[in-house]
Design a protein around this motif. Structure first.
Motif, PDB file in Angstrom:
ATOM      1  N   CYS A  10      -3.921   1.630  -5.761  1.00  0.00           N
ATOM      2  CA  CYS A  10      -5.535   1.956  -5.561  1.00  0.00           C
ATOM      3  C   CYS A  10      -6.225   1.267  -4.505  1.00  0.00           C
ATOM      4  O   CYS A  10      -6.042  -0.148  -4.652  1.00  0.00           O
ATOM      5  N   ALA A  11      -6.713   1.736  -3.468  1.00  0.00           N
ATOM      6  CA  ALA A  11      -7.336   1.192  -2.404  1.00  0.00           C
ATOM      7  C   ALA A  11      -8.598   0.242  -2.636  1.00  0.00           C
ATOM      8  O   ALA A  11      -8.610  -0.824  -2.383  1.00  0.00           O
ATOM      9  N   CYS A  67     -13.186   5.033  -6.811  1.00  0.00           N
ATOM     10  CA  CYS A  67     -11.815   5.688  -6.226  1.00  0.00           C
ATOM     11  C   CYS A  67     -11.625   7.128  -7.037  1.00  0.00           C
ATOM     12  O   CYS A  67     -12.191   7.526  -7.872  1.00  0.00           O
ATOM     13  N   SER A 119      -0.409  10.042  -2.299  1.00  0.00           N
ATOM     14  CA  SER A 119      -0.542   9.512  -0.955  1.00  0.00           C
ATOM     15  C   SER A 119      -1.058   8.088  -0.970  1.00  0.00           C
ATOM     16  O   SER A 119      -1.034   7.329  -0.021  1.00  0.00           O
ATOM     17  N   ASP A 120      -1.621   7.766  -2.157  1.00  0.00           N
ATOM     18  CA  ASP A 120      -2.311   6.357  -2.199  1.00  0.00           C
ATOM     19  C   ASP A 120      -1.745   5.783  -3.671  1.00  0.00           C
ATOM     20  O   ASP A 120      -2.274   5.756  -4.389  1.00  0.00           O
ATOM     21  N   ASP A 167       0.774  -1.257   0.090  1.00  0.00           N
ATOM     22  CA  ASP A 167      -0.046   0.049  -0.040  1.00  0.00           C
ATOM     23  C   ASP A 167       0.713   1.359   0.033  1.00  0.00           C
ATOM     24  O   ASP A 167       0.267   2.386  -0.099  1.00  0.00           O
ATOM     25  N   ASP A 168       2.048   1.144  -0.036  1.00  0.00           N
ATOM     26  CA  ASP A 168       2.896   2.285   0.047  1.00  0.00           C
ATOM     27  C   ASP A 168       4.468   1.922  -0.768  1.00  0.00           C
ATOM     28  O   ASP A 168       4.632   0.681  -0.595  1.00  0.00           O
TER      29      ASP A 168
END
Length: 265
Positions: free
Chosen positions: A129-130, A247, A125-126, A100-101
């Motif tokens: 893709c969440a 998103c 910051s993301d 996630d990072d």
């Protein structure tokens, strides 16, 4: 064409794509060979990041051409694989990690489509893709795969493996995994307003954490044991995905497109 798969080390063939055909896509950054097919009625484009015979080292991959080609084909969601070493004892060889990072430790790779106006600064910051990450983790758990949700990928320049001192530094910076390909790929996907996520396959412990030096052959062998699982995960995700992009990825640059090669897109 809605889904794209980028196969990393060890993942050179798309797997179960009935009636698949190969096509060369011309982009402003060079040609890209992709395999096009359908799965459960959904169109899929597959490309091997390092070439079909693993002939392109990580620092020479034409990341801009790859991402542009997928965008040009109408892809909206990209699922990528990556072979990584672990700096975190919680992430063991054989595990899957939906990262996630990222920490970018690369040096001279072309990293943007926007090299001439307009000036664009994407929100990173993301990086992954969440929405897609969540779907991949849920699918993996439903399939009974050992998966971790979240982890920081340190992208090293390569093609050499890292030194023990570098690994110790990366760990102090908060890194969990180390690889050589997630950047600038993730940033370019964001600039192209694609939903992009990477599933890492832990192939080994990083330098200084194992009893013996690492070889590329060992990485390939570890990957071969996981390729079937990663293909199963990706195709199961594609089959169940509702393709509702709720998103922010689709508006990452406000619909702007880079001026370079705009007419070819």
């Amino acid at each position: 064409m809605r889904y794209g798969i980028i196969g990393g080390t060890g993942v050179y063939q798309p797997g179960d794509l009935p009636g698949a055909t190969r096509e060369r896509v011309h982009t402003p950054y060079g040609e890209v060979e992709v395999t096009l097919g359908t799965y459960e009625g959904k169109e899929v484009a597959f490309l091997p990041r390092h070439g079909s015979g693993h002939s392109v080292p990580p620092h020479r991959v034409n990341y801009r051409a790859n991402i542009w080609a997928l965008k040009q084909l109408g892809v909206e969601t990209v699922l990528a694989t990556a072979a990584v070493g672990s700096l975190n004892r919680l992430f063991r060889p054989g595990d899957l990690v939906v990262i996630d990072d990222v920490i970018d430790w690369t040096k001279g790779r072309p990293s943007t489509f926007f090299e001439q106006g307009p000036v664009v600064h994407i929100d990173f910051s993301d990086p992954y893709c969440a929405r897609v990450r969540k779907g991949l983790v849920e699918t993996a758990r439903d399939l009974g795969l050992r998966v971790h949700h979240g982890g920081v990928y340190v992208c090293a320049e390569g093609p050499r493996f890292e030194s023990k001192a570098e690994i110790a530094l990366f760990a102090r910076l908060g890194g969990d995994l180390v690889g050589m390909t997630s950047m600038p790929e993730a940033a370019l996907a964001k600039e192209a307003e694609l939903c992009y996520a990477t599933v890492c396959m832990v192939t080994n412990w990083a330098a200084g954490m194992a009893a013996k030096p690492l070889s590329h052959e060992e990485v390939l062998e570890a990957m071969r044991e996981n390729v079937a699982d990663i293909r199963r995960l990706f195709f199961a995700y594609i089959a169940r995905d509702k393709a509702v992009r709720d998103c922010a990825c689709g508006s990452a640059v406000g619909g702007q497109v880079p001026l370079v090669g705009e007419s070819e897109a």
